[in-house]
Motif scaffolding. Structure first.
Motif, mmCIF file in Angstrom:
data_model
loop_
_atom_site.group_PDB
_atom_site.id
_atom_site.type_symbol
_atom_site.label_atom_id
_atom_site.label_comp_id
_atom_site.label_asym_id
_atom_site.label_seq_id
_atom_site.Cartn_x
_atom_site.Cartn_y
_atom_site.Cartn_z
ATOM 1 N N SER A 284 6.661 -0.096 6.215
ATOM 2 C CA SER A 284 7.701 0.491 5.377
ATOM 3 C C SER A 284 7.805 1.973 5.713
ATOM 4 N N ALA A 285 8.613 2.702 4.935
ATOM 5 C CA ALA A 285 8.768 4.133 5.169
ATOM 6 C C ALA A 285 7.477 4.899 4.892
ATOM 7 N N MET A 286 6.513 4.291 4.207
ATOM 8 C CA MET A 286 5.219 4.934 3.958
ATOM 9 C C MET A 286 4.313 4.677 5.160
ATOM 10 N N VAL A 287 4.636 5.306 6.279
ATOM 11 C CA VAL A 287 4.005 4.984 7.556
ATOM 12 C C VAL A 287 2.524 5.339 7.589
ATOM 13 N N MET A 288 2.101 6.335 6.830
ATOM 14 C CA MET A 288 0.702 6.733 6.873
ATOM 15 C C MET A 288 -0.192 5.764 6.105
ATOM 16 N N ASN A 289 0.414 4.850 5.335
ATOM 17 C CA ASN A 289 -0.373 3.891 4.570
ATOM 18 C C ASN A 289 -0.808 2.692 5.392
ATOM 19 N N ALA A 290 -0.608 2.750 6.706
ATOM 20 C CA ALA A 290 -1.159 1.697 7.559
ATOM 21 C C ALA A 290 -2.682 1.715 7.507
ATOM 22 N N MET A 291 -3.275 2.863 7.209
ATOM 23 C CA MET A 291 -4.720 2.947 7.012
ATOM 24 C C MET A 291 -5.025 2.690 5.546
ATOM 25 N N ARG A 292 -6.012 1.833 5.292
ATOM 26 C CA ARG A 292 -6.327 1.446 3.916
ATOM 27 C C ARG A 292 -7.692 1.960 3.489
ATOM 28 N N TYR A 293 -7.872 2.009 2.171
ATOM 29 C CA TYR A 293 -9.145 2.397 1.571
ATOM 30 C C TYR A 293 -9.695 1.232 0.771
ATOM 31 N N ASN A 294 -11.019 1.072 0.821
ATOM 32 C CA ASN A 294 -11.656 0.042 0.004
ATOM 33 C C ASN A 294 -11.317 0.246 -1.467
ATOM 34 N N SER A 295 -10.787 -0.780 -2.108
ATOM 35 C CA SER A 295 -10.721 -0.728 -3.572
ATOM 36 C C SER A 295 -11.761 -1.651 -4.177
ATOM 37 N N GLY A 296 -12.443 -2.431 -3.328
ATOM 38 C CA GLY A 296 -13.579 -3.217 -3.777
ATOM 39 C C GLY A 296 -13.207 -4.342 -4.714
ATOM 40 N N LEU A 297 -14.043 -4.551 -5.725
ATOM 41 C CA LEU A 297 -13.833 -5.599 -6.719
ATOM 42 C C LEU A 297 -13.030 -5.028 -7.882
ATOM 43 N N ARG A 298 -11.943 -5.711 -8.227
ATOM 44 C CA ARG A 298 -11.075 -5.234 -9.308
ATOM 45 C C ARG A 298 -10.535 -6.427 -10.081
ATOM 46 N N LYS A 299 -10.197 -6.191 -11.315
ATOM 47 C CA LYS A 299 -9.636 -7.232 -12.179
ATOM 48 C C LYS A 299 -8.357 -7.806 -11.574
ATOM 49 N N TYR A 300 -8.066 -9.044 -11.966
ATOM 50 C CA TYR A 300 -6.824 -9.690 -11.555
ATOM 51 C C TYR A 300 -6.106 -10.150 -12.816
ATOM 52 N N SER A 301 -4.889 -9.651 -13.025
ATOM 53 C CA SER A 301 -4.154 -9.975 -14.245
ATOM 54 C C SER A 301 -2.733 -10.428 -13.968
ATOM 55 N N SER A 302 -2.446 -10.788 -12.714
ATOM 56 C CA SER A 302 -1.107 -11.198 -12.336
ATOM 57 C C SER A 302 -0.888 -12.672 -12.648
ATOM 58 N N SER A 303 0.350 -13.145 -12.435
ATOM 59 C CA SER A 303 0.675 -14.548 -12.688
ATOM 60 C C SER A 303 0.733 -15.367 -11.410
ATOM 61 N N ASP A 304 0.476 -14.745 -10.243
ATOM 62 C CA ASP A 304 0.385 -15.516 -9.012
ATOM 63 C C ASP A 304 -0.818 -16.451 -9.123
ATOM 64 N N GLU A 305 -0.628 -17.729 -8.794
ATOM 65 C CA GLU A 305 -1.630 -18.740 -9.093
ATOM 66 C C GLU A 305 -2.571 -19.046 -7.929
ATOM 67 N N ASN A 306 -2.568 -18.206 -6.887
ATOM 68 C CA ASN A 306 -3.337 -18.573 -5.710
ATOM 69 C C ASN A 306 -4.251 -17.483 -5.184
ATOM 70 N N ARG A 307 -3.716 -16.305 -4.882
ATOM 71 C CA ARG A 307 -4.474 -15.333 -4.100
ATOM 72 C C ARG A 307 -5.360 -14.465 -4.994
ATOM 73 N N PHE A 308 -6.416 -15.065 -5.518
ATOM 74 C CA PHE A 308 -7.369 -14.322 -6.344
ATOM 75 C C PHE A 308 -8.691 -15.082 -6.337
ATOM 76 N N MET A 309 -9.727 -14.437 -6.870
ATOM 77 C CA MET A 309 -11.039 -15.055 -7.025
ATOM 78 C C MET A 309 -11.262 -15.380 -8.499
ATOM 79 N N ARG A 310 -12.056 -16.399 -8.760
ATOM 80 C CA ARG A 310 -12.372 -16.775 -10.148
ATOM 81 C C ARG A 310 -13.869 -17.020 -10.243
ATOM 82 N N GLY A 311 -14.537 -16.135 -10.947
ATOM 83 C CA GLY A 311 -15.989 -16.237 -11.050
ATOM 84 C C GLY A 311 -16.565 -14.920 -11.517
#
Length: 688
Positions: free
Chosen positions: A254-281
């Protein structure tokens, strides 16, 4: 041709007549966020969980970064800041003392007035309060949000018209319903519950005897001392550059070209309604100076397309893992929770002022064997019941250059790697160069690193992005991505290559006025129209969008968006045009309760689906609407937001699309007899 000219003439008139503005009442109304999400929708056919981005921003707004007391990790929560900008901000506070005004940030090394303005909702210049985890403080200062909503399509769709005696029809009502509760305390404690039923899914009947089709619970504790983070219930795991584990959202190209480099956000809560791409445990991160050690375990049922079963009807072999999350028809209901997935992983990392190194290991197992459909392009696809990944990621700074990367291997010995360098060549000019090489048989089912494919395999490419802030009122950003696919792909029966380039110019003559123009060119090989084994041909798309933004008065504005697109394959060319005119007004009712009215009227005209155009629409809180417009017609929507004090918001949206070139919309069970598609949505948000 006449209708195309008519659209262009109307567009020129409206562009000369009106300027675009977006109010900042909601986080989702920001120009930055709208542009990012539209780019993401336009560049990939794979759905992403866009809710997570807005939820992250809402959490950040509710629990801002106290910039005068912030660490690198605190400021990295603002994901669009680069490491250069974070270091510049930290150095300024260390050497010059506390920042006293948001305007002061605009003149720091690496910053611009526009960038500083985007930080306003997410930072605080006040003294950092006491955030001790004590029951009395949590109860007193904690914030709760309760949200419920309902939406439906007004026209009758084929799946609801058929009698109950017909097997192939939708099991439930045409209403989508959801309830969410979320609690947060000072970026230290989070917990909440999400429930959802999609349109067509049963509710307290048939396969959903317990009510909603999807339930999700999360708890997160950010501690002090040795306990850094504890997550229970549903959570995300994002490590390295996303090559092995990245269950959150990716900005992509996207236009945010410098964001191609990422930072670890580690383990974080999941509160979305997408039913697939998350961990449960459960997952936990310990701070064992100088190391951060994360371990997690997940077990959940996932959807699968069943190929064979045992004598008890349990899946033995499956051909795919559907990710749509719909359970409306007998076929979809049979796929629901057909396979149990277990995921276990660990990450060990060390971070210092100018460098970071980490290693990740993940193992996942299914209680059925995955055997993809036997198409030749699936020859190197993942097959089996289990897989593992191991990776090493790094980031270090030398002067004004940051070198970063991740190298990973899957259980079969195949490699995937990503190396890059982010450079601040001068204060106004930055660049990001990235090389990636994902083997055709590299399998990382939870990876989501930068790439052209929806999965990180069968791809090699070079990405170069740069931005230039010459000072004053201009800002330029661009990227060029060249890639090749060593093995066959869907609709491409030979090794192939392609390219993708974007140039965007932003002009901000005043705080009230913004203008940007974006041009994008993309080409890629796919099968020729007359299919011959191993024969491919290029298709090309060129899209140009022009957006003006201007605040006419406090609480009132009008908006305009014009986009033109051309698609060409062999000797066949198709064109698309889209013109949207927006208006909004905000005023107080009864002298105290603000009512915001947003209205859009749009014209679209495309020759076919290949020339489709995506555009962001204002919607309910945590709901994203980025429809694809094609064929010929008009689009109208009305959005109302009514605030009863600081604690209760009511939202209502009516949207309708009228097609002028057909009398039947959709296909299969979604088919509508007629030329109009209309939706109604209502939502209540209570904060306390």
């Amino acid at each position: 041709m006449f209708r195309h000219l008519k659209v262009i003439h109307i567009g020129i008139f409206l562009l000369l007549f009106a300027l675009n503005t977006v109010a900042q009442d909601d986080i989702a109304d920001s120009d930055m966020l709208r542009s990012i999400l539209t780019d993401i929708a336009a560049q990939t056919e794979e759905e992403q969980d866009l809710e997570q981005l807005l939820e992250t921003l809402e959490d950040l707004a509710e629990n801002p970064v106290y910039v005068n007391y912030a660490s690198f990790e605190d400021l990295a929560r603002i994901s669009w800041l680069t490491e250069f900008q974070i270091k510049s901000l930290l150095d300024h506070v260390k050497k010059q003392g506390n920042i006293l005004s948001h305007y002061e940030i605009a003149y720091l090394y690496g910053f611009t007035p526009e960038l500083a303005q985007t930080l306003v909702p997410f930072i605080s210049l006040e003294k950092k309060p006491d955030t001790a985890i004590k029951p009395e403080r949590i109860l007193h200062y904690g914030k709760s949000r309760l949200m419920s909503g309902l939406q439906t399509v007004l026209q009758k769709q084929e799946g609801y018209i058929r009698p109950d005696s017909v097997a192939n029809r939708y099991a439930g009502s045409p209403y989508k319903a959801y309830i969410r509760y979320a609690f947060s305390y000072a970026n230290r404690v989070y917990f909440g519950l999400t429930t959802e039923k999609d349109a067509g899914e049963a509710f307290f009947r048939k396969n959903n005897s317990y009510g909603f089709d999807f339930y999700s619970f999360h708890f997160q504790l950010n501690g002090k001392g040795r306990l850094k983070t504890l997550t229970l219930g549903d959570f995300r795991a994002d490590f390295g550059q996303g090559l092995v584990l990245w269950s959150g959202m990716s900005y992509g190209k996207s236009a945010m070209v410098m964001n191609a480099m990422r930072y670890n956000s580690g383990l974080r809560k999941y509160s979305s309604s997408d039913e697939n791409r998350f961990m449960r445990g459960a997952g936990v991160t310990f701070r064992l100076t100088p190391l951060d050690v994360s371990i997690f375990y997940s077990r959940k049922a996932i959807d699968a397309t069943i190929a064979t079963t045992d004598e008890n009807g349990k899946a033995v072999e499956v051909s795919s893992f559907p990710t749509g999350g719909y359970h409306r028809t007998p076929t979809e209901i049979a796929q629901k929770d057909a396979v149990t997935e277990q995921v276990a992983g660990a990450n060990v990392s060390m971070t210092r002022t100018n460098w970071h190194v980490g290693t990740t290991a993940v193992y996942y197992d299914y209680d059925a064997t995955l055997i993809p459909n036997q198409y030749i392009y699936n020859h190197f696809a993942f097959t089996g019941r289990s897989n593992s990944n191991y990776s090493l990621d790094f980031r270090f700074r030398l002067g004004e250059a940051i070198f970063y990367g991740e190298q990973a291997v899957s259980q079969n010995g195949a490699w995937g790697l990503l190396y890059g360098v982010q450079m601040l060549i001068s204060e106004p000019f930055g660049a990001n160069l990235l090389y990636r090489n994902y083997a055709r048989d590299f399998h990382a089912l939870y990876g989501l690193a930068l790439g052209e494919n929806s999965r990180n395999n069968n791809e090699e490419g070079f990405y170069l992005g740069w931005n230039w802030n010459p000072g004053g009122r201009w800002r330029f950003s661009s990227y060029c991505d060249i890639f090749r696919f060593p093995w066959l792909r869907y609709r491409t029966d030979a090794p192939s290559f392609g390219g993708d380039a974007m140039l965007q110019a932003d002009y901000m003559p005043s705080r009230e006025t913004k203008i940007y123009i974006q041009a994008r060119y993309k080409e890629r090989e796919e099968n020729a129209a007359e299919t011959v084994i191993g024969s491919t041909t290029l298709f090309r798309t060129v899209a140009t969008k022009l957006v003006f933004s201007h605040q006419l008065a406090e609480g009132f504005g009008i908006a305009n968006h014009l986009e033109v697109k051309n698609y060409r394959k062999e000797d066949v060319s198709s064109n698309g045009y889209f013109l949207a005119q927006d208006a909004y007004v905000t005023f107080n009712t009864f002298g105290r309760y603000p009512l915001r009215i947003t209205l859009r009227y749009a014209l679209f005209d495309t020759d076919d689906y290949n020339a489709r155009i995506y555009l962001f629409e204002n919607d309910m809180l945590y709901a994203f609407s980025i429809p694809a417009f094609y064929e010929q017609g008009t689009r109208l929507y009305l959005l109302l937001k009514y605030s009863l004090g600081k604690h209760l918001d009511l939202r209502f949206k009516y949207a309708t699309t009228h097609y002028t070139d057909k009398n039947e919309i959709g296909s299969g069970l979604n088919k509508i007899q007629g030329n109009r598609y209309s939706e109604v949505k209502v939502q209540m948000v209570c904060k306390f």
